[in-house]
Every structure is written in structure tokens, then in C-alpha cells.
Write a protein that holds these residues in place. Structure first.
Motif, PDB file in Angstrom:
ATOM      1  N   GLU A 192      10.722  -1.107   3.368  1.00  0.00           N
ATOM      2  CA  GLU A 192      10.733  -1.074   1.906  1.00  0.00           C
ATOM      3  C   GLU A 192       9.341  -0.861   1.325  1.00  0.00           C
ATOM      4  O   GLU A 192       9.169  -0.113   0.345  1.00  0.00           O
ATOM      5  CB  GLU A 192      11.313  -2.389   1.373  1.00  0.00           C
ATOM      6  N   LEU A 193       8.323  -1.480   1.914  1.00  0.00           N
ATOM      7  CA  LEU A 193       6.990  -1.491   1.315  1.00  0.00           C
ATOM      8  C   LEU A 193       6.127  -0.303   1.726  1.00  0.00           C
ATOM      9  O   LEU A 193       5.301   0.167   0.933  1.00  0.00           O
ATOM     10  CB  LEU A 193       6.271  -2.791   1.688  1.00  0.00           C
ATOM     11  N   ALA A 194       6.303   0.180   2.949  1.00  0.00           N
ATOM     12  CA  ALA A 194       5.422   1.228   3.470  1.00  0.00           C
ATOM     13  C   ALA A 194       5.416   2.505   2.631  1.00  0.00           C
ATOM     14  O   ALA A 194       4.346   3.085   2.399  1.00  0.00           O
ATOM     15  CB  ALA A 194       5.787   1.544   4.922  1.00  0.00           C
ATOM     16  N   PRO A 195       6.569   3.010   2.153  1.00  0.00           N
ATOM     17  CA  PRO A 195       6.530   4.243   1.354  1.00  0.00           C
ATOM     18  C   PRO A 195       5.686   4.119   0.085  1.00  0.00           C
ATOM     19  O   PRO A 195       5.006   5.074  -0.307  1.00  0.00           O
ATOM     20  CB  PRO A 195       8.004   4.485   1.024  1.00  0.00           C
ATOM     21  N   TRP A 196       5.712   2.969  -0.564  1.00  0.00           N
ATOM     22  CA  TRP A 196       4.908   2.777  -1.771  1.00  0.00           C
ATOM     23  C   TRP A 196       3.426   2.724  -1.425  1.00  0.00           C
ATOM     24  O   TRP A 196       2.590   3.207  -2.203  1.00  0.00           O
ATOM     25  CB  TRP A 196       5.346   1.506  -2.488  1.00  0.00           C
ATOM     26  N   LEU A 197       3.097   2.152  -0.282  1.00  0.00           N
ATOM     27  CA  LEU A 197       1.700   2.108   0.150  1.00  0.00           C
ATOM     28  C   LEU A 197       1.215   3.508   0.525  1.00  0.00           C
ATOM     29  O   LEU A 197       0.094   3.910   0.189  1.00  0.00           O
ATOM     30  CB  LEU A 197       1.585   1.159   1.354  1.00  0.00           C
ATOM     31  N   ALA A 198       2.070   4.271   1.200  1.00  0.00           N
ATOM     32  CA  ALA A 198       1.697   5.619   1.638  1.00  0.00           C
ATOM     33  C   ALA A 198       1.519   6.576   0.475  1.00  0.00           C
ATOM     34  O   ALA A 198       0.672   7.485   0.535  1.00  0.00           O
ATOM     35  CB  ALA A 198       2.750   6.163   2.602  1.00  0.00           C
ATOM     36  N   SER A 199       2.284   6.401  -0.581  1.00  0.00           N
ATOM     37  CA  SER A 199       2.233   7.332  -1.702  1.00  0.00           C
ATOM     38  C   SER A 199       1.289   6.895  -2.818  1.00  0.00           C
ATOM     39  O   SER A 199       1.062   7.648  -3.764  1.00  0.00           O
ATOM     40  CB  SER A 199       3.639   7.520  -2.293  1.00  0.00           C
ATOM     41  N   HIS A 200       0.733   5.703  -2.707  1.00  0.00           N
ATOM     42  CA  HIS A 200      -0.126   5.186  -3.769  1.00  0.00           C
ATOM     43  C   HIS A 200      -1.427   5.991  -3.824  1.00  0.00           C
ATOM     44  O   HIS A 200      -2.145   6.119  -2.835  1.00  0.00           O
ATOM     45  CB  HIS A 200      -0.441   3.707  -3.524  1.00  0.00           C
ATOM     46  N   ALA A 201      -1.749   6.519  -5.007  1.00  0.00           N
ATOM     47  CA  ALA A 201      -2.899   7.414  -5.145  1.00  0.00           C
ATOM     48  C   ALA A 201      -4.236   6.696  -5.015  1.00  0.00           C
ATOM     49  O   ALA A 201      -5.263   7.347  -4.792  1.00  0.00           O
ATOM     50  CB  ALA A 201      -2.833   8.138  -6.489  1.00  0.00           C
ATOM     51  N   ASP A 202      -4.252   5.373  -5.141  1.00  0.00           N
ATOM     52  CA  ASP A 202      -5.519   4.637  -5.045  1.00  0.00           C
ATOM     53  C   ASP A 202      -5.710   3.990  -3.688  1.00  0.00           C
ATOM     54  O   ASP A 202      -6.590   3.155  -3.513  1.00  0.00           O
ATOM     55  CB  ASP A 202      -5.600   3.580  -6.149  1.00  0.00           C
ATOM     56  N   VAL A 203      -4.882   4.370  -2.719  1.00  0.00           N
ATOM     57  CA  VAL A 203      -5.065   3.947  -1.333  1.00  0.00           C
ATOM     58  C   VAL A 203      -5.707   5.112  -0.580  1.00  0.00           C
ATOM     59  O   VAL A 203      -5.213   6.233  -0.630  1.00  0.00           O
ATOM     60  CB  VAL A 203      -3.728   3.545  -0.676  1.00  0.00           C
ATOM     61  N   ASN A 204      -6.821   4.840   0.102  1.00  0.00           N
ATOM     62  CA  ASN A 204      -7.604   5.916   0.720  1.00  0.00           C
ATOM     63  C   ASN A 204      -7.281   6.171   2.185  1.00  0.00           C
ATOM     64  O   ASN A 204      -7.648   7.216   2.727  1.00  0.00           O
ATOM     65  CB  ASN A 204      -9.099   5.610   0.585  1.00  0.00           C
ATOM     66  N   GLY A 205      -6.640   5.223   2.838  1.00  0.00           N
ATOM     67  CA  GLY A 205      -6.318   5.391   4.248  1.00  0.00           C
ATOM     68  C   GLY A 205      -5.093   4.573   4.608  1.00  0.00           C
ATOM     69  O   GLY A 205      -4.729   3.623   3.898  1.00  0.00           O
ATOM     70  N   LEU A 206      -4.462   4.957   5.717  1.00  0.00           N
ATOM     71  CA  LEU A 206      -3.211   4.311   6.112  1.00  0.00           C
ATOM     72  C   LEU A 206      -3.151   4.166   7.620  1.00  0.00           C
ATOM     73  O   LEU A 206      -3.299   5.145   8.357  1.00  0.00           O
ATOM     74  CB  LEU A 206      -2.026   5.138   5.621  1.00  0.00           C
ATOM     75  N   ASP A 207      -2.950   2.945   8.071  1.00  0.00           N
ATOM     76  CA  ASP A 207      -2.783   2.646   9.489  1.00  0.00           C
ATOM     77  C   ASP A 207      -1.298   2.419   9.739  1.00  0.00           C
ATOM     78  O   ASP A 207      -0.705   1.463   9.244  1.00  0.00           O
ATOM     79  CB  ASP A 207      -3.586   1.402   9.860  1.00  0.00           C
ATOM     80  N   LEU A 208      -0.688   3.303  10.537  1.00  0.00           N
ATOM     81  CA  LEU A 208       0.757   3.273  10.771  1.00  0.00           C
ATOM     82  C   LEU A 208       1.155   2.503  12.030  1.00  0.00           C
ATOM     83  O   LEU A 208       2.283   2.644  12.499  1.00  0.00           O
ATOM     84  CB  LEU A 208       1.291   4.707  10.868  1.00  0.00           C
ATOM     85  N   THR A 209       0.277   1.689  12.567  1.00  0.00           N
ATOM     86  CA  THR A 209       0.543   1.025  13.843  1.00  0.00           C
ATOM     87  C   THR A 209       1.897   0.330  13.873  1.00  0.00           C
ATOM     88  O   THR A 209       2.653   0.445  14.836  1.00  0.00           O
ATOM     89  CB  THR A 209      -0.568   0.013  14.160  1.00  0.00           C
ATOM     90  N   GLY A 210       2.242  -0.411  12.824  1.00  0.00           N
ATOM     91  CA  GLY A 210       3.488  -1.176  12.835  1.00  0.00           C
ATOM     92  C   GLY A 210       4.628  -0.508  12.091  1.00  0.00           C
ATOM     93  O   GLY A 210       5.653  -1.153  11.826  1.00  0.00           O
ATOM     94  N   ALA A 211       4.491   0.776  11.790  1.00  0.00           N
ATOM     95  CA  ALA A 211       5.538   1.472  11.041  1.00  0.00           C
ATOM     96  C   ALA A 211       6.738   1.758  11.926  1.00  0.00           C
ATOM     97  O   ALA A 211       6.585   2.135  13.090  1.00  0.00           O
ATOM     98  CB  ALA A 211       4.999   2.784  10.479  1.00  0.00           C
ATOM     99  N   PRO A 212       7.953   1.611  11.406  1.00  0.00           N
ATOM    100  CA  PRO A 212       9.139   1.992  12.184  1.00  0.00           C
ATOM    101  C   PRO A 212       9.063   3.473  12.541  1.00  0.00           C
ATOM    102  O   PRO A 212       8.686   4.309  11.710  1.00  0.00           O
ATOM    103  CB  PRO A 212      10.293   1.710  11.214  1.00  0.00           C
ATOM    104  N   GLU A 213       9.407   3.790  13.783  1.00  0.00           N
ATOM    105  CA  GLU A 213       9.264   5.172  14.258  1.00  0.00           C
ATOM    106  C   GLU A 213      10.026   6.168  13.397  1.00  0.00           C
ATOM    107  O   GLU A 213       9.529   7.270  13.103  1.00  0.00           O
ATOM    108  CB  GLU A 213       9.742   5.266  15.716  1.00  0.00           C
ATOM    109  N   ILE A 214      11.205   5.797  12.953  1.00  0.00           N
ATOM    110  CA  ILE A 214      12.030   6.714  12.174  1.00  0.00           C
ATOM    111  C   ILE A 214      11.407   7.030  10.813  1.00  0.00           C
ATOM    112  O   ILE A 214      11.688   8.052  10.184  1.00  0.00           O
ATOM    113  CB  ILE A 214      13.453   6.133  11.995  1.00  0.00           C
ATOM    114  N   LEU A 215      10.518   6.143  10.348  1.00  0.00           N
ATOM    115  CA  LEU A 215       9.923   6.292   9.024  1.00  0.00           C
ATOM    116  C   LEU A 215       8.575   7.019   9.057  1.00  0.00           C
ATOM    117  O   LEU A 215       8.078   7.454   8.005  1.00  0.00           O
ATOM    118  CB  LEU A 215       9.740   4.895   8.402  1.00  0.00           C
ATOM    119  N   GLN A 216       7.993   7.171  10.225  1.00  0.00           N
ATOM    120  CA  GLN A 216       6.627   7.691  10.309  1.00  0.00           C
ATOM    121  C   GLN A 216       6.452   9.095   9.736  1.00  0.00           C
ATOM    122  O   GLN A 216       5.484   9.348   8.997  1.00  0.00           O
ATOM    123  CB  GLN A 216       6.143   7.623  11.754  1.00  0.00           C
ATOM    124  N   PRO A 217       7.344  10.060   9.996  1.00  0.00           N
ATOM    125  CA  PRO A 217       7.152  11.391   9.392  1.00  0.00           C
ATOM    126  C   PRO A 217       7.119  11.349   7.869  1.00  0.00           C
ATOM    127  O   PRO A 217       6.304  12.029   7.235  1.00  0.00           O
ATOM    128  CB  PRO A 217       8.353  12.189   9.920  1.00  0.00           C
TER     129      PRO A 217
END
Length: 292
Positions: free
Chosen positions: A220-245
Motif C-alpha cells: 500500500e505504501l510503496a507506490p506513494w513513496l516511489a511516485s512522490h516528487a520530493d523523494v530523491n532515491g528509493l531502496d527496493l530491498t524489501g519490496a514485493p517482487e510483483i510490485l517492483q516493475p
């Protein structure tokens, strides 16, 4: 009347979020139950929402100027203080790792001790990053040229889902050691160590906003973090595999630097490398004329 005392009922804890140095409830008012490795109830945790993500990013941005502007030596001192606090709460972390990961006490103790050592390792790197990752560049002309590493800004982190403490610290410590601030989404099933770490951070010298920790659903939370324009980097280590693309596409639309998730969760007990220190820094090259 019987003299036998009634059995005592334990006080079950509800863990809140950690945003801007404070512990608010989720704006949604939601909580969820956290169970141990055998399915028994452990505690309640806040179920963060999209609004909580936005609040955490605002707090991280607010804290960035002071943290990135501090001297590398000062950042090292602050992080070492955190390690001291971790050492002081070692028994609590051992109990939580045992309960969440279903480990015997000897193994859990070893992981907690390695976590503290890992934090100290990154604390020791703060004033060495510029020397190792920067450079004095040879130039054919009357100039000095220096390349200086600088923090990227606000980094979103999806913490490992399995390693509740050592993995968590292994992804968080290098981000803030280099002067970035962080918004971290903890493991959904194993969030207690993350929130106990938040309590450590809140009572150490770490400025408010440098680390912000959310509990709830990474899906639920990862897409909002990934699309937030004021976030400069993203570490996907714990992201569900199906959601990573989907997360990578969202990050690309806002030109984020992305640390891609490994196929399987790494062995966090292995010696750390400089890769995580390198990932979320930018290199600024400065030219200075030399007088004739």
C-alpha cells in the motif's frame, strides 16, 4: 476468601509511527496485530496511510538541511551515540528478534550484537566518505579540480521483510551516514524491532526528521513513496517482487536514483561493502583557477 492472587494481565503495547521525532498515530486510525513466529499475539502496530507517507517526507525534507550541513565528524558522533543506546537496550532487542524470527537466544543475541557492530561500522565511515569516494582530478591547465560526494536528499527505504533488525540497520545506517534523511517502511510482519529502534533514535542525539519510520503494508505504501516528487532515491530491498516493475516506473517518472532489490533477501551477516554508501550520493566537481 482465597488468598491466591488473580493472574496478572499483561499490558499490550500499541506501537505508533515515528515521524519528525514524534510518535503519532496513523491519521487513518488503523492498527493491525503483530504475531510471533508461532502465531501468538505480540502487540498492535499502526497501519500507516498515504497521508502518513506525505507527512514523513515533509519531516525528512525539513531535517535534511541541518543533517547534510553538519560536519562529517559530528554525524559520526551522533551515530556512535545511537550505537551506545542500542547496546543499552540489547536484551529487549534480543527478546524481539527471538519472538519475531523464531530464533534461539544464542542466535538472536549474535544477530543483535552484529547489528550494533554494523551501526558502529557505518558511524566510522562518515568522515572517510569524502576521502575514499571523492577525488582530486588531474587537469591539463591552470586549475584545481575536485570531486566531492554529496547526499542526494530524502531517501525512501523498503526494509527487508525477514531480517527484522540486522537487515533493517544494514539498509538504514548507510543512507543517513552519507548525510541523507530517510523515510523507511518497516517489515509488515516483523515491525517491532523497527519501532524499538525508533525509540532509541528519539532518545539519542539524532535530529528530528533524519529518520522517519512507518509500519503497515509495503504494498500500500510503496507506490506513494516511489511516485512522490520530493523523494530523491528509493531502496527496493524489501519490496514485493510483483510490485517492483511498477515502483521502478514510478521512480523513473520523478527521476529518482533506485537501488534495485536482489532476487532473494541477502545474507545480512556478511561483511558490508561500500555499495550502499555509494548509491545515494551525488558527485559535485569544482574547478578553481590557479594564480600565475
Amino acid at each position: 476468601m482465597s488468598g491466591t492472587a488473580a493472574p496478572r494481565l499483561s499490558v499490550n503495547k500499541t506501537y505508533k509511527l515515528y515521524i519528525g521525532g514524534a510518535f503519532p498515530r496513523s491519521e487513518s486510525g488503523r492498527v493491525y496485530e503483530v504475531a510471533d513466529s508461532k502465531g501468538a499475539f505480540l502487540a498492535n502496530a499502526a497501519h500507516a496511510s498515504r497521508k502518513d507517507v506525505r507527512d514523513a517526507v515533509v519531516a525528512a525534507r525539513k531535517g535534511f538541511a541541518g543533517w547534510s550541513g553538519a560536519t562529517a565528524y559530528n554525524r559520526g558522533q551522533v551515530l556512535y551515540r545511537v550505537a551506545e543506546m542500542l547496546e543499552g537496550r540489547r536484551e529487549q532487542f534480543v527478546a524481539e528478534v527471538m519472538a519475531q524470527e523464531g530464533l534461539p537466544i544464542k542466535r538472536a543475541t549474535a544477530l543483535v550484537e552484529q547489528t550494533i557492530d554494523r551501526w558502529v561500522w557505518y558511524a566510522g565511515w562518515t568522515d572517510k566518505i569524502a576521502t575514499v569516494l571523492g577525488a582530486s582530478n588531474p587537469v591539463a591547465g591552470p586549475y584545481f579540480s575536485f570531486t566531492v560526494p554529496e547526499p542526494s536528499g530524502v531517501i525512501g527505504i523498503l526494509a527487508p521483510q525477514e531480517s527484522s533488525l540486522l537487515g533493517l540497520v544494514s539498509v538504514l545506517a548507510p543512507v543517513i551516514a552519507t548525510g541523507n534523511t530517510a523515510v523507511l517502511v518497516s517489515s509488515r510482519a516483523r515491525p517491532l524491532s523497527a519501532m524499538t529502534l525508533a525509540e532509541v533514535l528519539a532518545t539519542s542525539d539524532l535530529p528530528a526528521g533524519v529518520v522517519n519510520i512507518l509500519t503497515g503494508s509495503p504494498v500500500e505504501l510503496a507506490p506513494w513513496l516511489a511516485s512522490h516528487a520530493d523523494v530523491n532515491g528509493l531502496d527496493l530491498t524489501g519490496a514485493p517482487e510483483i510490485l517492483q516493475p511498477e515502483l521502478e516506473r514510478a521512480a523513473a517518472s520523478t527521476v529518482k536514483r533506485v537501488l534495485h532489490a536482489p532476487g532473494t533477501e541477502p545474507d545480512w551477516t556478511q561483511r558490508p561493502e561500500l555499495r550502499r554508501l555509494r548509491t545515494f550520493i551525488e558527485h559535485k566537481t569544482v574547478w578553481h583557477p590557479v594564480g600565475v
